[in-house]
Design a protein around this motif. Structure first.
Motif, mmCIF file in Angstrom:
data_model
loop_
_atom_site.group_PDB
_atom_site.id
_atom_site.type_symbol
_atom_site.label_atom_id
_atom_site.label_comp_id
_atom_site.label_asym_id
_atom_site.label_seq_id
_atom_site.Cartn_x
_atom_site.Cartn_y
_atom_site.Cartn_z
ATOM 1 N N ASP A 38 0.812 -1.214 0.000
ATOM 2 C CA ASP A 38 0.000 0.000 0.000
ATOM 3 C C ASP A 38 0.848 1.268 0.000
ATOM 4 N N LEU A 39 2.169 1.119 0.170
ATOM 5 C CA LEU A 39 3.050 2.286 0.266
ATOM 6 C C LEU A 39 4.137 2.317 -0.800
ATOM 7 N N LEU B 34 -1.908 6.372 6.484
ATOM 8 C CA LEU B 34 -3.015 7.312 6.678
ATOM 9 C C LEU B 34 -2.788 8.603 5.911
ATOM 10 N N VAL B 35 -1.523 8.933 5.649
ATOM 11 C CA VAL B 35 -1.216 10.127 4.857
ATOM 12 C C VAL B 35 -1.339 9.830 3.371
ATOM 13 N N ALA B 36 -0.674 8.764 2.892
ATOM 14 C CA ALA B 36 -0.525 8.624 1.441
ATOM 15 C C ALA B 36 -0.507 7.186 0.953
ATOM 16 N N ALA B 37 -1.272 6.284 1.548
ATOM 17 C CA ALA B 37 -1.384 4.936 0.991
ATOM 18 C C ALA B 37 -2.177 4.983 -0.310
ATOM 19 N N PRO C 142 -3.427 10.018 -1.677
ATOM 20 C CA PRO C 142 -2.776 8.804 -2.184
ATOM 21 C C PRO C 142 -1.691 9.025 -3.229
ATOM 22 N N GLU C 143 -1.565 10.229 -3.779
ATOM 23 C CA GLU C 143 -0.506 10.481 -4.753
ATOM 24 C C GLU C 143 0.571 11.424 -4.223
ATOM 25 N N PRO D 155 2.370 -3.698 10.277
ATOM 26 C CA PRO D 155 3.830 -3.811 10.312
ATOM 27 C C PRO D 155 4.382 -4.781 9.287
ATOM 28 N N ASP D 156 3.554 -5.749 8.855
ATOM 29 C CA ASP D 156 4.021 -6.671 7.821
ATOM 30 C C ASP D 156 3.436 -6.222 6.492
ATOM 31 N N LEU D 157 2.928 -7.112 5.702
ATOM 32 C CA LEU D 157 2.326 -6.750 4.428
ATOM 33 C C LEU D 157 0.807 -6.704 4.499
#
Length: 393
Positions: free
Chosen positions: A88-89, A115-118, A134-135, A235-237
């Motif tokens: 997601d990042l 929460l900012v940019a996923a 997201p961008e 914390p993982d995927l």
């Protein structure tokens, strides 16, 4: 420590290998052996958690996405660690470890960054979680005791928003945050830390609109935002749920990125005012983040704000202003030079730069000479020839 009062609940999902791959293999083998009649009903192996993101829906950040999704804006996250390969990042994160190793609380860092940019993941990014912008780009700067240096470095790297982590208040960042604001950077942070007038302080609320437990007094809170049971990157995927003021501040930083992307001419204090004044009434009559109203406030302010920083221009003029007569002289010189160039162009276009006319004239003269040489001589009367008689003699 960032996310010190957060609650985490991880949803088990493996995107590379693991249970998903094994189940897919079993389904495929069964279909081959038993034929189409044994095929199970269709299922989505990658859960879509976006419908559960009540915080994002509450602030209605999506209402701004038709105009901007935060492109062109960098949000700096000093003092956190992330897994930059999280689906997601990935590609939204730039990790710089010059101020410390990336070995901190990755769970809290991933949750904040997402929460900012996923941007989600999967086919057409239709799975995973989304952030408010997201961008937008994320500049992650893990550090321990070099937070002030990391903040100043973020400013040097042209970050437009700096999101501070939750700290114990022992470090005074006032000098660094003041430098950031003076350079045009909005600084956002969780409420309840060391008092800093340069920071937009944010507290978290739950789905009922109440402040989360452990929130500071109202006078320490400038803005509230969703901060309880927020579904975000784990914390993982996979994904997780978190609660705490740092995550509410992350949503505010994401909406700030949207505003800055759409109105780059606004100063930090103007963006800050747009977020606060364009809010709804929250708990204890505190302002609650609401993206559409914040954008409306920003539009009104931007109409009266030029794209160029007039204060910066005035400062440059005071440092080395050019007299008005010099500008007129320069313009006159340019006009004269332009006229000369036009004249030269006309003369050159009407001239014979390659000698074609001269060559033709020389050829004409040669042909005329040859013709004159080949022509017979003119006839003349011979001496003693017959003379015409005169009548009457």
């Amino acid at each position: 420590m960032l996310g010190g009062n957060s609650r985490n609940r991880t949803h088990t999902r493996h995107t590379r290998g693991g249970t998903t791959t094994a189940c897919a293999a079993v389904v495929t083998a069964t279909a081959v052996l038993l034929g189409p009649t044994a095929a199970p009903a269709s299922a989505d192996p990658i859960p879509d958690y976006r419908p559960e993101q009540w915080g994002l829906q509450s602030v209605e950040a999506q209402e701004l996405w038709e105009e901007t999704r935060g492109q062109g804006v960098t949000v700096a996250l000093p003092g956190v660690s992330v897994n930059e390969e999280h689906p997601d990042l990935v590609d939204n994160v730039r990790l710089d470890t010059r101020f410390g190793a990336n070995d901190g609380d990755v769970g809290a860092g991933n949750a904040t960054a997402a929460l900012v940019a996923a941007h989600g993941h999967g086919m057409d990014a239709d799975a995973g979680v989304l952030g408010a912008a997201p961008e937008a780009s994320l500049l992650v700067l893990p550090t321990g005791d070099r937070m002030a240096e990391a903040v100043r470095f973020a400013v040097e790297e042209d970050a437009q928003v700096v999101l501070l982590p939750e700290t114990d208040g022992s470090t005074d960042l006032t000098g660094a945050t003041q430098d950031a604001v003076n350079s045009g950077v909005l600084v956002v942070g969780p409420a309840g830390g060391r008092e800093d007038p340069n920071v937009l302080t944010v507290a978290g609320t739950d789905e009922e609109g109440a402040l989360v437990p452990g929130s500071p007094d109202a006078e320490e809170i400038e803005l509230t935002a969703p901060g309880a049971d927020l579904v975000t990157a784990g914390p993982d995927l996979g994904q997780t749920e978190v609660t705490g003021a740092p995550y509410a501040a992350a949503l505010v930083a994401g909406v700030a990125a949207l505003v800055r992307s759409e109105h780059p001419q606004l100063r930090p204090d103007q963006v800050r005012a747009a977020l606060v004044q364009g809010s709804r009434t929250g708990p204890d009559d505190l302002p609650a983040l609401y993206a559409p109203h914040a954008e409306g406030e920003a539009v009104g302010t931007a109409q009266d704000t030029p794209l160029l920083d007039e204060d910066l221009l005035d400062a440059r003029e005071r440092a080395g202003a050019v007299p008005v007569w010099a500008w007129f002289a320069a313009v006159g010189a340019v006009l004269v030079l332009g006229a000369l160039l036009v004249v030269l162009w006309i003369r050159r276009s009407t001239a014979d730069p390659y000698g074609v006319k001269a060559e033709r004239q020389e050829e004409d003269e040669r042909i005329a000479a040859e013709r004159a040489a080949e022509a017979p001589p003119a006839s003349r009367r011979k001496k003693g020839g017959r003379r015409r008689r005169t009548r009457g003699k």
